[in-house]
Design an enzyme around this catalytic site. Structure first.
Site, PDB file in Angstrom:
ATOM      1  N   TYR A 125      -1.884   1.167  14.745  1.00 26.86           N
ATOM      2  CA  TYR A 125      -1.122   2.200  13.920  1.00 26.86           C
ATOM      3  C   TYR A 125      -1.633   3.406  14.066  1.00 26.86           C
ATOM      4  CZ  TYR A 125      -4.507   0.800  10.240  1.00 26.86           C
ATOM      5  OH  TYR A 125      -5.688   0.340   9.438  1.00 26.86           O
TER       6      TYR A 125
ATOM      7  N   HIS B 176       0.753  -1.246  -0.151  1.00 23.80           N
ATOM      8  CA  HIS B 176       0.155   0.058   0.110  1.00 23.80           C
ATOM      9  C   HIS B 176       1.018   1.361  -0.004  1.00 23.80           C
ATOM     10  CE1 HIS B 176      -3.078  -2.609   1.948  1.00 23.80           C
ATOM     11  NE2 HIS B 176      -2.971  -3.102   0.923  1.00 23.80           N
TER      12      HIS B 176
END
Length: 202
Positions: A132, A66
């Site tokens: 995250y 990504h």
């Protein structure tokens, strides 16, 4: 710091656990750790973390690769182990032929900060939870990516022991991502069109 990165803006570290008979305490983020982050790394004029997420993955799950243009990611492994691949697409976006690539195996309490322009993905070597923090709220507009097994990136993913065919478990999105070259060409075309529009004085 447990490791150093060859990729500009990538930081790696390890949390410190303070333990006593009751359990433990760990700081997962402190503003001072990221006081020197600039707009180029975070993709924003005001580089601060604005959203936190927790991702769980079964053994054999691969997420990636990504890429974000407007978001820095700060990953902290809470449990399990992950093989992390970082593919720096910035040299290609600037006109180069190849990305720079590095990999790390991260376990509990290890962390990595990933700036804009560095594609990222991980293979869950065992069941894994990841916290995250990101510098841009999710709206889907900055979710770019390319094929996890793209030969131009050449990530040396480890064998997958958790699946019967040795192949990673992928989302539909990650099964159908374009090649790295296709993604870079598309992004460079968008950048060129943006510059052309900005210079149009009609």
């Amino acid at each position: 710091m447990r490791d150093r990165s060859i990729l500009s803006g990538v930081r790696l570290g390890r949390l410190t656990a303070h333990r006593d008979p009751r359990g433990s305490f760990r700081e997962v983020w402190r503003a001072a750790w990221f006081a020197d982050i600039g707009p180029a790394e975070a993709g924003r004029a005001d580089p601060v973390f604005v959203q936190a997420n927790v991702s769980g993955s079964a053994a054999g799950v691969l997420r990636g690769l990504h890429l974000h243009r407007h978001q820095l990611d700060h990953w902290v492994v809470l449990s399990g182990r992950a093989f992390v691949a970082l593919v720096d697409a910035r040299p290609m976006l600037a006109g180069g032929d190849r990305p720079r690539v590095e990999t790390h195996e991260l376990g509990p309490d290890d962390w990595v900060a990933i700036p804009t322009g560095v594609a990222h993905g991980f293979l869950a070597v065992e069941p894994r939870e990841l916290l995250y923090l990101v510098t841009d709220e999710y709206d889907g507009s900055d979710e770019l990516g390319f094929a996890w097994d793209d030969p131009l990136a050449g990530v040396a993913w480890p064998d997958v022991d958790a699946t019967s065919d040795g192949r990673p478990i992928l989302s539909e999105r990650d099964r159908t991502n374009p090649t790295l070259r296709e993604l870079v060409d598309r992004l460079r075309a968008c950048l060129y069109q943006g510059v052309a529009r900005a210079g149009d004085t009609r």
